[in-house]
Design an enzyme around this catalytic site. Structure first.
Site, PDB file in Angstrom:
ATOM      1  N   THR A 338       0.819  -1.218   0.000  1.00  0.00           N
ATOM      2  CA  THR A 338       0.000   0.000   0.000  1.00  0.00           C
ATOM      3  C   THR A 338       0.856   1.273   0.000  1.00  0.00           C
ATOM      4  O   THR A 338       2.059   1.228   0.176  1.00  0.00           O
ATOM      5  CB  THR A 338      -0.953   0.011   1.210  1.00  0.00           C
ATOM      6  OG1 THR A 338      -0.199  -0.288   2.395  1.00  0.00           O
ATOM      7  CG2 THR A 338      -2.043  -1.020   1.065  1.00  0.00           C
ATOM      8  N   ASP A 339       0.165   2.414  -0.175  1.00  0.00           N
ATOM      9  CA  ASP A 339       0.846   3.716  -0.254  1.00  0.00           C
ATOM     10  C   ASP A 339       0.757   4.461   1.078  1.00  0.00           C
ATOM     11  O   ASP A 339       0.579   5.672   1.111  1.00  0.00           O
ATOM     12  CB  ASP A 339       0.199   4.576  -1.348  1.00  0.00           C
ATOM     13  CG  ASP A 339       0.039   3.810  -2.645  1.00  0.00           C
ATOM     14  OD1 ASP A 339       1.038   3.233  -3.085  1.00  0.00           O
ATOM     15  OD2 ASP A 339      -1.062   3.786  -3.200  1.00  0.00           O
ATOM     16  N   SER A 364       1.325   8.735   5.028  1.00  0.00           N
ATOM     17  CA  SER A 364       0.792   8.661   3.669  1.00  0.00           C
ATOM     18  C   SER A 364       1.955   8.877   2.717  1.00  0.00           C
ATOM     19  O   SER A 364       2.616   9.904   2.782  1.00  0.00           O
ATOM     20  CB  SER A 364      -0.276   9.728   3.435  1.00  0.00           C
ATOM     21  OG  SER A 364      -0.591   9.803   2.071  1.00  0.00           O
ATOM     22  N   ARG A 365       2.204   7.890   1.845  1.00  0.00           N
ATOM     23  CA  ARG A 365       3.358   8.030   0.945  1.00  0.00           C
ATOM     24  C   ARG A 365       3.038   8.914  -0.253  1.00  0.00           C
ATOM     25  O   ARG A 365       3.903   9.185  -1.059  1.00  0.00           O
ATOM     26  CB  ARG A 365       3.840   6.649   0.481  1.00  0.00           C
ATOM     27  CG  ARG A 365       4.343   5.835   1.654  1.00  0.00           C
ATOM     28  CD  ARG A 365       5.055   4.556   1.262  1.00  0.00           C
ATOM     29  NE  ARG A 365       5.287   3.789   2.471  1.00  0.00           N
ATOM     30  CZ  ARG A 365       4.656   2.667   2.787  1.00  0.00           C
ATOM     31  NH1 ARG A 365       3.747   2.186   1.991  1.00  0.00           N
ATOM     32  NH2 ARG A 365       4.932   2.034   3.903  1.00  0.00           N
ATOM     33  N   VAL A 366       1.779   9.349  -0.368  1.00  0.00           N
ATOM     34  CA  VAL A 366       1.425  10.324  -1.408  1.00  0.00           C
ATOM     35  C   VAL A 366       1.511  11.730  -0.818  1.00  0.00           C
ATOM     36  O   VAL A 366       1.958  12.669  -1.447  1.00  0.00           O
ATOM     37  CB  VAL A 366       0.017  10.020  -1.966  1.00  0.00           C
ATOM     38  CG1 VAL A 366      -0.448  11.115  -2.908  1.00  0.00           C
ATOM     39  CG2 VAL A 366       0.032   8.676  -2.695  1.00  0.00           C
TER      40      VAL A 366
END
Length: 507
Positions: A338-339, A364-366
């Site tokens: 997941t991101d 959150s990698r975004v």
């Protein structure tokens, strides 16, 4: 050497006889053993992987193991009506489910059969449950926010359209609530929702459906239920079936949100299925392809490029941990796919912080790409402030004298924790979130007692809506706080804070 006409006819008859038996063997088969949701079938020579097979009672099976002398088939229903010697027919269809707008507002099982007693679903389109995820070229970077309505999530671990944000934590600490809030938050947007319940009690699924109905969210939501009483094959394919329903909208340039509740139960169902099919067990008795099972499922959630319609499918998978162990096999698998993840902590939950989000382990990698500018402006230092507050609060517990700066940080942190609390099934629109976070980070709450902040928040929204509604309108339109709007927000907050203090006798 001459061959008589009679001999020729005998040869032809023999060939025709063999041909018929071969054709029959390839299209039908016989059950040689059945039990625990698995049937082994002799025959069906031309059977394909993931093909649906039909038993005499009308129950369907899913061909999973294609072996030299038999086919291992997962029965999608009650095995009580199947016995050894039954004739099984090929359907020639790879497993598929009905998809499309007709599915919205309905509760269905893993093969798309309605469970809500509202009659048949006249879906015009069907889609295979297993399809290849869009490739790198077909995708586009995640850049639009997908608001969940939770202040803590939208401010610190934002979710973008096309992202996969894992919700992880122990049982009974609000994972489903965060996801149901996210579905309710899409009420006035163009996002179509799918809620996949895997291995839940029927009563629990009924409560979720009721909550969605009360909040007018069922009209744009499809609920796929493979409950604890359903066979393991149904629990396994439910997630794939739900994904196909969400993909219908993504592939038509629209947006969808899918919740998998939860994938740890799907992994257990897949382990059961694999062991019964005699596939070799690996770590913790899970099959070797358990990672691939989850990765090919979650890779289908994506933001596609403009040539393909710029649609998106956002995923909120849920994973249940045992005693907070995020380093176990399945949790680490899904974290790596997941991101980002939102980690819910039992200690916070039981101390009244709900949603119980652990700021340190959630990410959150975004990140900023999934936030509007206004949210970045007010929540930029929020994560750092809360992390410092937790550290200082631990030291302050020893009772040593604190200097003024440390005391101010503790005061601010305590109030920020308080305003991030939120009642269940009450998601907030983005402008309201920004206004309360603005009040918190700019110090308007520092002089107020913590127990008055819940009232302050509700009264603040009412005050802005009645006396300065253009604040909400401007935030919605320009998605950023410019100098003029900031000045107006400061003036409104200042005036309201004075009035609120006077009404509570705090001056």
């Amino acid at each position: 050497m001459q061959i008589k006409a009679e001999e020729i006819s005998q040869i032809i008859k023999g060939q025709i006889k063999d041909f018929e038996s071969k054709a029959d063997l390839s299209e039908t088969g016989t059950v040689i053993s059945v039990g625990d949701g698995i049937a082994r079938i002799h025959g069906v020579e031309n059977c394909m992987a993931m093909e649906l097979l039909e038993f005499p009672s009308g129950i369907l099976g899913l061909a999973l193991n294609l072996e030299a002398d038999n086919v291992g088939c997962a029965v999608l229903g009650n095995v009580a009506g199947i016995k050894e010697g039954d004739i099984v027919k090929r359907t020639g269809k790879i497993a598929e489910v009905p998809v499309g707008p007709e599915m919205e507002g309905r509760v269905v099982d893993a093969v798309g059969t309605p469970l809500d007693g509202q009659g048949p679903i006249n879906a015009k389109v069907s889609s295979k449950i297993e399809v290849v995820a869009p490739g790198v070229i077909a995708r586009k970077g995640v850049h639009e926010p997908c608001y969940t309505g939770s202040k803590a999530v939208d401010a610190m671990t934002p979710v973008g359209r096309g992202q996969r944000e894992l919700i992880i934590g122990d049982r009974q600490i609000g994972k489903t609530s965060v996801c149901v809030d996210a579905i309710i938050a899409q009420r006035d947007t163009d996002v179509h929702c799918v809620y996949v319940a895997i291995g839940q009690k029927k009563s629990t699924v009924a409560l979720v459906v009721e909550a969605l109905r009360k909040n007018n969210a069922m009209e744009y939501t499809t609920v796929v239920a493979a409950c604890a009483s359903d066979p393991a094959p149904m629990q396994y394919i439910a997630a794939f079936a739900g994904t196909s329903m969400g993909e219908y909208f993504r592939d038509r340039g629209q947006h969808s949100l899918i919740v998998y509740d939860d994938l740890s139960k799907q992994a257990v169902a897949y382990r059961e299925l694999s062991l019964l099919l005699r596939r070799p067990p690996g770590r913790e008795a899970y099959p070797g392809d358990i990672f691939y099972n989850h990765s090919r499922l979650l890779e289908r959630s994506s933001k596609v490029n403009d040539e393909l319609g710029a649609g998106s499918m956002t995923a909120l998978p849920i994973i249940e941990t045992q005693a907070g162990d995020v380093s176990a096999f399945i949790p680490t698998n899904v974290i790596s796919i997941t991101d980002g993840q939102v980690y819910l902590e039992p200690n916070l939950f039981f101390s009244g912080v709900r949603p119980a989000i652990n700021v340190g382990l959630s990410v959150s990698r975004v990140g900023g790409a999934a936030q509007c500018k206004a949210m970045k402006q007010v929540a930029g230092t929020l994560r750092l402030d809360l992390a410092q507050y937790r550290e200082l609060a631990a030291f302050a517990g020893f009772g040593s004298d604190l200097d003024a700066a440390t005391q101010a940080q503790l005061t601010r942190g305590e109030r920020l924790v308080e305003i991030l609390k939120q009642p269940q099934y009450q998601p907030l629109p983005m402008p309201q979130q920004i206004c309360i976070l603005f009040a918190g980070t700019k110090g308007y709450l520092d002089s107020l007692p913590v127990e008055t902040l819940a009232d302050y928040e509700q009264d603040l929204y009412t005050h802005i809506a009645s006396s300065a509604p253009d604040i909400f309108d401007t935030l919605n339109e320009q998605q950023a706080i410019d100098a003029a709007l900031e000045e107006k927000m400061h003036a409104t907050m200042k005036a309201f804070s004075e009035t609120f203090k006077a009404s509570k006798g705090l001056n």
